[in-house]
Design a protein around this motif. Structure first.
Motif, PDB file in Angstrom:
ATOM      1  N   LEU A 359       0.831  -1.206   0.000  1.00  0.00           N
ATOM      2  CA  LEU A 359       0.000   0.000   0.000  1.00  0.00           C
ATOM      3  C   LEU A 359       0.868   1.259   0.000  1.00  0.00           C
ATOM      4  CD1 LEU A 359      -2.880   1.133   0.115  1.00  0.00           C
ATOM      5  CD2 LEU A 359      -2.761   1.016   2.600  1.00  0.00           C
ATOM      6  N   ARG A 360       1.936   1.237   0.826  1.00  0.00           N
ATOM      7  CA  ARG A 360       2.819   2.400   0.907  1.00  0.00           C
ATOM      8  C   ARG A 360       3.430   2.683  -0.473  1.00  0.00           C
ATOM      9  NH1 ARG A 360       7.708   3.963   1.252  1.00  0.00           N
ATOM     10  NH2 ARG A 360       8.613   1.878   0.992  1.00  0.00           N
ATOM     11  N   ARG A 361       3.859   1.608  -1.140  1.00  0.00           N
ATOM     12  CA  ARG A 361       4.493   1.782  -2.454  1.00  0.00           C
ATOM     13  C   ARG A 361       3.477   2.230  -3.514  1.00  0.00           C
ATOM     14  NH1 ARG A 361       9.575  -2.296  -3.096  1.00  0.00           N
ATOM     15  NH2 ARG A 361      10.190  -2.308  -0.910  1.00  0.00           N
ATOM     16  N   ILE A 362       2.263   1.681  -3.449  1.00  0.00           N
ATOM     17  CA  ILE A 362       1.214   2.073  -4.415  1.00  0.00           C
ATOM     18  C   ILE A 362       0.919   3.566  -4.290  1.00  0.00           C
ATOM     19  CG2 ILE A 362      -1.270   1.906  -4.906  1.00  0.00           C
ATOM     20  CD1 ILE A 362      -1.048  -1.107  -4.282  1.00  0.00           C
ATOM     21  N   LYS A 363       0.779   4.051  -3.050  1.00  0.00           N
ATOM     22  CA  LYS A 363       0.458   5.469  -2.840  1.00  0.00           C
ATOM     23  C   LYS A 363       1.597   6.361  -3.329  1.00  0.00           C
ATOM     24  CE  LYS A 363      -2.913   5.088   0.904  1.00  0.00           C
ATOM     25  NZ  LYS A 363      -3.992   5.964   0.385  1.00  0.00           N
ATOM     26  N   ALA A 364       2.838   5.916  -3.076  1.00  0.00           N
ATOM     27  CA  ALA A 364       3.996   6.708  -3.529  1.00  0.00           C
ATOM     28  C   ALA A 364       3.990   6.803  -5.054  1.00  0.00           C
ATOM     29  CB  ALA A 364       5.291   6.062  -3.025  1.00  0.00           C
ATOM     30  N   LEU A 365       3.705   5.683  -5.717  1.00  0.00           N
ATOM     31  CA  LEU A 365       3.658   5.690  -7.185  1.00  0.00           C
ATOM     32  C   LEU A 365       2.466   6.517  -7.673  1.00  0.00           C
ATOM     33  CD1 LEU A 365       4.521   1.939  -7.847  1.00  0.00           C
ATOM     34  CD2 LEU A 365       5.911   3.891  -8.571  1.00  0.00           C
ATOM     35  N   GLY A 366       1.328   6.353  -6.986  1.00  0.00           N
ATOM     36  CA  GLY A 366       0.117   7.097  -7.350  1.00  0.00           C
ATOM     37  C   GLY A 366       0.343   8.595  -7.287  1.00  0.00           C
ATOM     38  N   ASP A 367       1.063   9.040  -6.272  1.00  0.00           N
ATOM     39  CA  ASP A 367       1.374  10.472  -6.155  1.00  0.00           C
ATOM     40  C   ASP A 367       2.156  10.968  -7.356  1.00  0.00           C
ATOM     41  OD1 ASP A 367       0.137  11.316  -3.865  1.00  0.00           O
ATOM     42  OD2 ASP A 367       1.767  10.712  -2.531  1.00  0.00           O
ATOM     43  N   ARG A 368       2.908  10.063  -7.965  1.00  0.00           N
ATOM     44  CA  ARG A 368       3.685  10.448  -9.152  1.00  0.00           C
ATOM     45  C   ARG A 368       2.928  10.131 -10.433  1.00  0.00           C
ATOM     46  NH1 ARG A 368       8.282   6.767  -7.739  1.00  0.00           N
ATOM     47  NH2 ARG A 368       8.675   6.876  -9.980  1.00  0.00           N
ATOM     48  N   LYS A 369       1.593   9.909 -10.313  1.00  0.00           N
ATOM     49  CA  LYS A 369       0.704   9.661 -11.464  1.00  0.00           C
ATOM     50  C   LYS A 369       0.992   8.343 -12.174  1.00  0.00           C
ATOM     51  CE  LYS A 369      -0.304  14.409 -12.986  1.00  0.00           C
ATOM     52  NZ  LYS A 369      -1.653  14.334 -13.541  1.00  0.00           N
ATOM     53  N   VAL A 370       1.730   7.426 -11.525  1.00  0.00           N
ATOM     54  CA  VAL A 370       2.021   6.150 -12.170  1.00  0.00           C
ATOM     55  C   VAL A 370       0.781   5.268 -12.086  1.00  0.00           C
ATOM     56  CG1 VAL A 370       3.481   4.079 -12.130  1.00  0.00           C
ATOM     57  CG2 VAL A 370       4.451   6.319 -11.549  1.00  0.00           C
ATOM     58  N   ARG A 371       0.372   4.672 -13.206  1.00  0.00           N
ATOM     59  CA  ARG A 371      -0.786   3.768 -13.202  1.00  0.00           C
ATOM     60  C   ARG A 371      -0.377   2.396 -12.695  1.00  0.00           C
ATOM     61  NH1 ARG A 371      -3.220   2.624 -18.350  1.00  0.00           N
ATOM     62  NH2 ARG A 371      -4.635   1.344 -17.120  1.00  0.00           N
ATOM     63  N   ILE A 372      -1.160   1.860 -11.769  1.00  0.00           N
ATOM     64  CA  ILE A 372      -0.818   0.559 -11.188  1.00  0.00           C
ATOM     65  C   ILE A 372      -1.571  -0.544 -11.935  1.00  0.00           C
ATOM     66  CG2 ILE A 372      -0.547  -0.756  -9.048  1.00  0.00           C
ATOM     67  CD1 ILE A 372       0.751   1.979  -8.822  1.00  0.00           C
ATOM     68  N   THR A 373      -0.916  -1.093 -12.932  1.00  0.00           N
ATOM     69  CA  THR A 373      -1.525  -2.210 -13.661  1.00  0.00           C
ATOM     70  C   THR A 373      -1.292  -3.491 -12.871  1.00  0.00           C
ATOM     71  OG1 THR A 373       0.544  -2.567 -14.817  1.00  0.00           O
ATOM     72  CG2 THR A 373      -1.061  -1.111 -15.889  1.00  0.00           C
ATOM     73  N   ASP A 374      -1.956  -4.578 -13.298  1.00  0.00           N
ATOM     74  CA  ASP A 374      -1.761  -5.860 -12.622  1.00  0.00           C
ATOM     75  C   ASP A 374      -0.299  -6.315 -12.683  1.00  0.00           C
ATOM     76  OD1 ASP A 374      -4.385  -5.867 -11.980  1.00  0.00           O
ATOM     77  OD2 ASP A 374      -4.943  -7.652 -13.148  1.00  0.00           O
ATOM     78  N   SER A 375       0.340  -6.088 -13.820  1.00  0.00           N
ATOM     79  CA  SER A 375       1.742  -6.545 -13.919  1.00  0.00           C
ATOM     80  C   SER A 375       2.646  -5.702 -13.017  1.00  0.00           C
ATOM     81  CB  SER A 375       2.225  -6.532 -15.376  1.00  0.00           C
ATOM     82  OG  SER A 375       2.263  -5.228 -15.869  1.00  0.00           O
ATOM     83  N   ARG A 376       2.332  -4.402 -12.914  1.00  0.00           N
ATOM     84  CA  ARG A 376       3.133  -3.565 -12.017  1.00  0.00           C
ATOM     85  C   ARG A 376       2.921  -3.993 -10.564  1.00  0.00           C
ATOM     86  NH1 ARG A 376       2.948   1.733 -14.254  1.00  0.00           N
ATOM     87  NH2 ARG A 376       4.999   1.413 -15.129  1.00  0.00           N
ATOM     88  N   LEU A 377       1.688  -4.351 -10.235  1.00  0.00           N
ATOM     89  CA  LEU A 377       1.397  -4.798  -8.870  1.00  0.00           C
ATOM     90  C   LEU A 377       2.174  -6.082  -8.555  1.00  0.00           C
ATOM     91  CD1 LEU A 377      -0.198  -4.498  -6.222  1.00  0.00           C
ATOM     92  CD2 LEU A 377      -2.020  -5.865  -7.263  1.00  0.00           C
ATOM     93  N   ARG A 378       2.197  -6.988  -9.535  1.00  0.00           N
ATOM     94  CA  ARG A 378       2.971  -8.240  -9.343  1.00  0.00           C
ATOM     95  C   ARG A 378       4.431  -7.925  -9.066  1.00  0.00           C
ATOM     96  NH1 ARG A 378       0.260 -10.250 -13.823  1.00  0.00           N
ATOM     97  NH2 ARG A 378      -1.500 -11.525 -13.178  1.00  0.00           N
ATOM     98  N   GLU A 379       4.956  -6.970  -9.814  1.00  0.00           N
ATOM     99  CA  GLU A 379       6.350  -6.539  -9.654  1.00  0.00           C
ATOM    100  C   GLU A 379       6.565  -5.989  -8.242  1.00  0.00           C
ATOM    101  OE1 GLU A 379      10.172  -6.141 -10.896  1.00  0.00           O
ATOM    102  OE2 GLU A 379       8.524  -7.132 -11.975  1.00  0.00           O
ATOM    103  N   ILE A 380       5.635  -5.152  -7.790  1.00  0.00           N
ATOM    104  CA  ILE A 380       5.742  -4.556  -6.444  1.00  0.00           C
ATOM    105  C   ILE A 380       5.758  -5.669  -5.387  1.00  0.00           C
ATOM    106  CG2 ILE A 380       4.544  -3.137  -4.716  1.00  0.00           C
ATOM    107  CD1 ILE A 380       3.411  -1.476  -7.120  1.00  0.00           C
TER     108      ILE A 380
END
Ligand code: MN
Length: 391
Positions: A359-380
């Motif tokens: 969650l912490r990483r998703i929010k940090a990426l979200g703040d930078r307008k990065v879209r969290i796709t399923d593959s990006r989530l798997r990577e995280i």
């Protein structure tokens, strides 16, 4: 779930028992600037409209081109459950073209407002009445079902319009159309207009609205509230200028808000929308009602948590009913529940520590307008698990 306020007013309305949808995606929809369907594409769209359950399909305007005639003829010969109609000016030649296409009926039209008489038709009111009488009679003599549309009717003096509609009815028209050609009505005015027409003719009244002020659907529904029995629509609301009343919105509003059972296979709506977007080249905005890609997407933590517990909290209709899917989108507004649900979707058992870090990483990426796709989530998830090393 209906709003109690809607229920209260709908109970007081004299809604018709049945509403006929006469879809004009293939005629007015195709008149969207820059849009042209091939006969094959038109047939495919007609089949889907038929599968949905639309009772009447306005397949085209035969006099426009040879390809158009071929398209209308192919749809008419397809053996669909829906009646196949086409457009015809109040000219015998246009009716002949319709007959050659083997359609079930025509929508014949002529403008009635002084503005159109003076600047477009250069005709007198008497000439208009003669043309209406001649064409409606001619079409009926050829065995066609006939609807008469008074173009620009909503800007026509009623004294004259009444004569036009009465003439059409006397000559055998099966339905008359209240036509808001340039989309200048408001719902209360549409109710008044339809009531007046119903006072002067006995045949059913249909309504054709344009969306110049974004009121096409609202005005169409207002017409039904006043007893209109047929509504003209287009898939995705395409059509001349700002378009027409959107089929998917009219159908779902009639079903879900007004409680009318159209008996339609509404799960076809999403596919219809995609097909028409693809063949017309007119994209559906993400925030479009019913069929937009965001119509059943949730990101905010509060919403996602509630929807996961009880979808009706933030979904006024079930996405499956219209052929859509619910989607949980991850971003800076995401909460714990959404991460847990998403991890399970990916086959990862969520423990508290993992959820917090992801969650912490998703929010940090979200703040930078990065879209969290399923593959990006798997990577995280992979990185978080690796960084914990010991497990
Ligand atoms: Mn139109």
């Amino acid at each position: 779930m209906q709003s109690p306020y809607v229920r209260e007013v709908v109970d007081r309305m004299e809604l018709p028992d049945e509403v006929i949808i006469y879809d004009t995606t293939l005629r007015d929809g195709e008149q969207t600037p820059g849009v042209s369907f091939t006969p094959g594409q038109k047939l495919e769209i007609a089949r889907l409209l038929d599968e949905l359950g639309v009772q009447q399909i306005e397949a085209g305007f035969p006099v426009v081109s040879e390809g158009e005639r071929e398209a209308v003829r192919r749809i008419a010969r397809e053996g669909l459950d829906a009646d196949v109609l086409c457009l015809a000016r109040t000219l015998r030649g246009d009716v002949d073209a319709a007959v050659e296409c083997e359609v079930d009926g025509v929508i014949t039209f002529i403008a009635t407002s002084d503005l159109h008489l003076r600047h477009k038709l250069k005709m007198s009111r008497e000439e208009v009445l003669e043309r209406v009488a001649d064409t409606v009679e001619y079409a009926k003599d050829h065995g066609l079902w006939v609807a008469f549309s008074a173009e620009d009717g909503t800007r026509t003096e009623f004294e004259f319009l009444e004569k036009v509609y009465r003439t059409a009815e006397e000559c055998g028209a099966d339905r008359v159309h209240a036509t808001d050609t340039v989309g200048v009505m408001i719902p209360e005015a549409m109710r008044l207009f339809v009531r007046r027409i119903r006072e002067v003719v006995d045949v059913p009244v249909g309504v054709h609205c344009h969306d110049d002020f974004g009121l096409a659907v609202a005005n169409s529904l207002a017409a039904v509230e006043a007893g209109a029995q047929a509504v003209s629509t287009t898939v995705n609301g395409i059509g001349e200028r700002a378009g027409n009343a959107a089929l998917e919105e009219v159908v779902m509003a009639l079903e879900k808000l007004y409680g009318l059972d159209l008996g339609f296979n509404t799960e076809v709506l999403a596919e219809l929308s995609r097909k028409v977007a693809e063949y017309s080249g007119i994209d559906v905005p993400p925030n479009k009602a019913v069929v937009g890609e965001n119509a059943f997407r949730h990101e905010s933590g509060i919403h996602v948590a509630a929807v996961l517990e009880e979808p009706r909290t933030y979904e006024p209709m079930d996405p499956r009913e219209v052929g859509m899917d619910r989607r949980i989108v991850l971003g800076k507004h995401t909460g714990r529940k959404a991460v847990e649900a998403k991890l399970r979707e990916l086959g990862v058992e969520p423990d508290e520590e993992l959820v917090e870090e992801v969650l912490r990483r998703i929010k940090a990426l979200g703040d930078r307008k990065v879209r969290i796709t399923d593959s990006r989530l798997r990577e995280i998830v992979k990185r978080v698990v690796e960084s914990r090393g010991d497990r």
